[in-house]
Design an enzyme around this catalytic site. Structure first.
Site, PDB file in Angstrom:
ATOM      1  N   ASN A  10      29.905  24.814 -10.968  1.00 40.37           N
ATOM      2  CA  ASN A  10      28.889  25.766 -11.419  1.00 40.37           C
ATOM      3  C   ASN A  10      27.835  24.998 -12.204  1.00 40.37           C
ATOM      4  O   ASN A  10      28.069  24.591 -13.338  1.00 40.37           O
ATOM      5  CB  ASN A  10      29.546  26.848 -12.286  1.00 40.37           C
ATOM      6  CG  ASN A  10      28.537  27.847 -12.819  1.00 40.37           C
ATOM      7  OD1 ASN A  10      27.390  27.903 -12.360  1.00 40.37           O
ATOM      8  ND2 ASN A  10      28.956  28.643 -13.799  1.00 40.37           N
ATOM      9  N   LYS A  12      25.131  26.073 -13.410  1.00 40.33           N
ATOM     10  CA  LYS A  12      24.486  26.921 -14.417  1.00 40.33           C
ATOM     11  C   LYS A  12      22.962  26.742 -14.347  1.00 40.33           C
ATOM     12  O   LYS A  12      22.417  26.560 -13.253  1.00 40.33           O
ATOM     13  CB  LYS A  12      25.069  26.641 -15.805  1.00 40.33           C
ATOM     14  CG  LYS A  12      26.604  26.775 -15.821  1.00 40.33           C
ATOM     15  CD  LYS A  12      27.192  26.805 -17.189  1.00 40.33           C
ATOM     16  CE  LYS A  12      28.712  26.953 -17.095  1.00 40.33           C
ATOM     17  NZ  LYS A  12      29.334  27.087 -18.426  1.00 40.33           N
ATOM     18  N   HIS A  94      31.043  35.974 -14.492  1.00 39.19           N
ATOM     19  CA  HIS A  94      31.172  34.831 -15.400  1.00 39.19           C
ATOM     20  C   HIS A  94      30.970  35.296 -16.837  1.00 39.19           C
ATOM     21  O   HIS A  94      30.195  36.214 -17.101  1.00 39.19           O
ATOM     22  CB  HIS A  94      30.144  33.749 -15.034  1.00 39.19           C
ATOM     23  CG  HIS A  94      30.393  32.445 -15.723  1.00 39.19           C
ATOM     24  ND1 HIS A  94      30.021  32.225 -17.024  1.00 39.19           N
ATOM     25  CD2 HIS A  94      30.992  31.297 -15.301  1.00 39.19           C
ATOM     26  CE1 HIS A  94      30.378  30.992 -17.371  1.00 39.19           C
ATOM     27  NE2 HIS A  94      30.969  30.415 -16.347  1.00 39.19           N
ATOM     28  N   GLU A  96      29.361  34.185 -19.216  1.00 39.92           N
ATOM     29  CA  GLU A  96      27.978  34.165 -19.701  1.00 39.92           C
ATOM     30  C   GLU A  96      27.211  35.386 -19.204  1.00 39.92           C
ATOM     31  O   GLU A  96      26.328  35.900 -19.904  1.00 39.92           O
ATOM     32  CB  GLU A  96      27.308  32.847 -19.275  1.00 39.92           C
ATOM     33  CG  GLU A  96      27.862  31.666 -20.063  1.00 39.92           C
ATOM     34  CD  GLU A  96      27.809  30.336 -19.349  1.00 39.92           C
ATOM     35  OE1 GLU A  96      28.416  29.384 -19.871  1.00 39.92           O
ATOM     36  OE2 GLU A  96      27.186  30.236 -18.261  1.00 39.92           O
ATOM     37  N   GLU A 164      38.818  31.905 -17.009  1.00 40.78           N
ATOM     38  CA  GLU A 164      38.034  31.069 -17.901  1.00 40.78           C
ATOM     39  C   GLU A 164      38.139  31.588 -19.328  1.00 40.78           C
ATOM     40  O   GLU A 164      37.451  32.548 -19.689  1.00 40.78           O
ATOM     41  CB  GLU A 164      36.565  31.068 -17.469  1.00 40.78           C
ATOM     42  CG  GLU A 164      36.325  30.482 -16.092  1.00 40.78           C
ATOM     43  CD  GLU A 164      34.880  30.062 -15.910  1.00 40.78           C
ATOM     44  OE1 GLU A 164      34.642  28.889 -15.665  1.00 40.78           O
ATOM     45  OE2 GLU A 164      33.989  30.924 -16.051  1.00 40.78           O
ATOM     46  N   GLY A 170      32.378  25.015 -22.335  1.00 45.04           N
ATOM     47  CA  GLY A 170      31.300  24.244 -22.939  1.00 45.04           C
ATOM     48  C   GLY A 170      31.521  23.857 -24.382  1.00 45.04           C
ATOM     49  O   GLY A 170      30.613  23.385 -25.054  1.00 45.04           O
ATOM     50  N   SER A 210      35.927  23.605 -19.775  1.00 51.37           N
ATOM     51  CA  SER A 210      35.905  22.198 -20.206  1.00 51.37           C
ATOM     52  C   SER A 210      36.886  21.344 -19.411  1.00 51.37           C
ATOM     53  O   SER A 210      37.622  20.525 -19.975  1.00 51.37           O
ATOM     54  CB  SER A 210      36.168  22.097 -21.709  1.00 51.37           C
ATOM     55  OG  SER A 210      35.152  22.741 -22.459  1.00 51.37           O
TER      56      SER A 210
END
Length: 247
Positions: A10, A12, A94, A96, A164, A170, A210
């Site tokens: 991904n 992003k 996701h 985010e 996730e 991150g 990560s």
């Protein structure tokens, strides 16, 4: 049956024409294990370009789409558009999208349903926030998220579930292999009991948060970890090592 290992990259909101050329070069050079399904998700403006320059053995995904084929939805893209420019996957739900852009469980589920009905394969994301893990609510959160999707999905053959933990995305923090296995095992048991044992056995459940070349082998050794959804590391040559984590 053995589930084929799956690694998604991904990207992003990262990338440029020049940096994508470099990514394409290390992906093409590989070598990438033939026992792994590899999919990359560039930002939408680059999706068609990436499809044209990467080997056909690597799938291409969009990072999001809406639940309609067309219409007055400024800023959105449809599954039909993804297919039109050569994509075959989409990442939905996701963290985010959920936590920055306010997408709730029902909207995510409706988008999953529409993408699948439009013949786009889906990487459906679930995962808990740090306060939820600290309150011992991980299973409650992921079961609520997956239940919304399960209510609208009848055919799971084109779905990959990505677990996730939001606190590990991150941040440099990674769920231990044992923590990942615990949640993946819970999700598989949930599918077996509430969807079917066959779906539970065949559906790939991948880990994101990560993932690096340094921790991928220990994570990949767990029986219910069927691959990874990789963020920043997918932009670097180390991504090849992550793809080959089971070699």
């Amino acid at each position: 049956m053995a589930r084929k290992f799956f690694v998604g990259g991904n990207w992003k909101m990262n990338g440029s024409s020049s940096s994508i050329k470099g990514i394409s070069e290390f992906l093409t050079a590989g070598p990438l294990s033939q026992d792994v399904e590899v999919v990359v998700a560039p930002p939408f403006p680059y999706l068609q370009h990436v499809r044209q320059i990467l080997p056909k053995s690597i799938g291409v995904a969009a990072q999001n789409c809406y639940k309609a084929a067309n219409g007055a939805y400024t800023g959105e893209v449809s599954p039909q558009m993804i297919l039109d420019v050569g994509g075959d996957w989409v990442i939905l739900g996701h963290s985010e999208r959920r936590n920055i852009f306010g997408e709730n469980d029902n909207l995510v589920a409706e988008k999953v349903q529409f993408a699948l009905s439009s013949h786009v394969k889906v990487i459906a994301c679930v995962g808990e926030l740090l306060p939820e893990r600290e309150a011992d609510k991980t299973e409650e959160v992921v079961s609520r998220q997956i239940a919304a999707i399960a209510a609208l999905v009848s055919d799971w053959s084109n779905v990959v579930i990505a677990y996730e933990p939001v606190w590990a995305i991150g941040t440099g923090k990674t769920a231990t292999p044992e923590q990942a296995q615990e949640v993946h095992s819970y999700l598989r048991k949930w599918l077996a009991e509430r969807v079917s044992p066959d779906v539970a056995e065949k559906t790939r459940i991948i880990y994101g948060g990560s993932v690096t070349s340094g921790n991928c082998k220990s994570l990949a050794s767990k029986p219910d970890v069927d691959g990874f959804l990789v963020g920043g590391a997918s932009l670097k040559p180390d991504f090849v090592q992550i793809v080959n984590a089971r070699q």
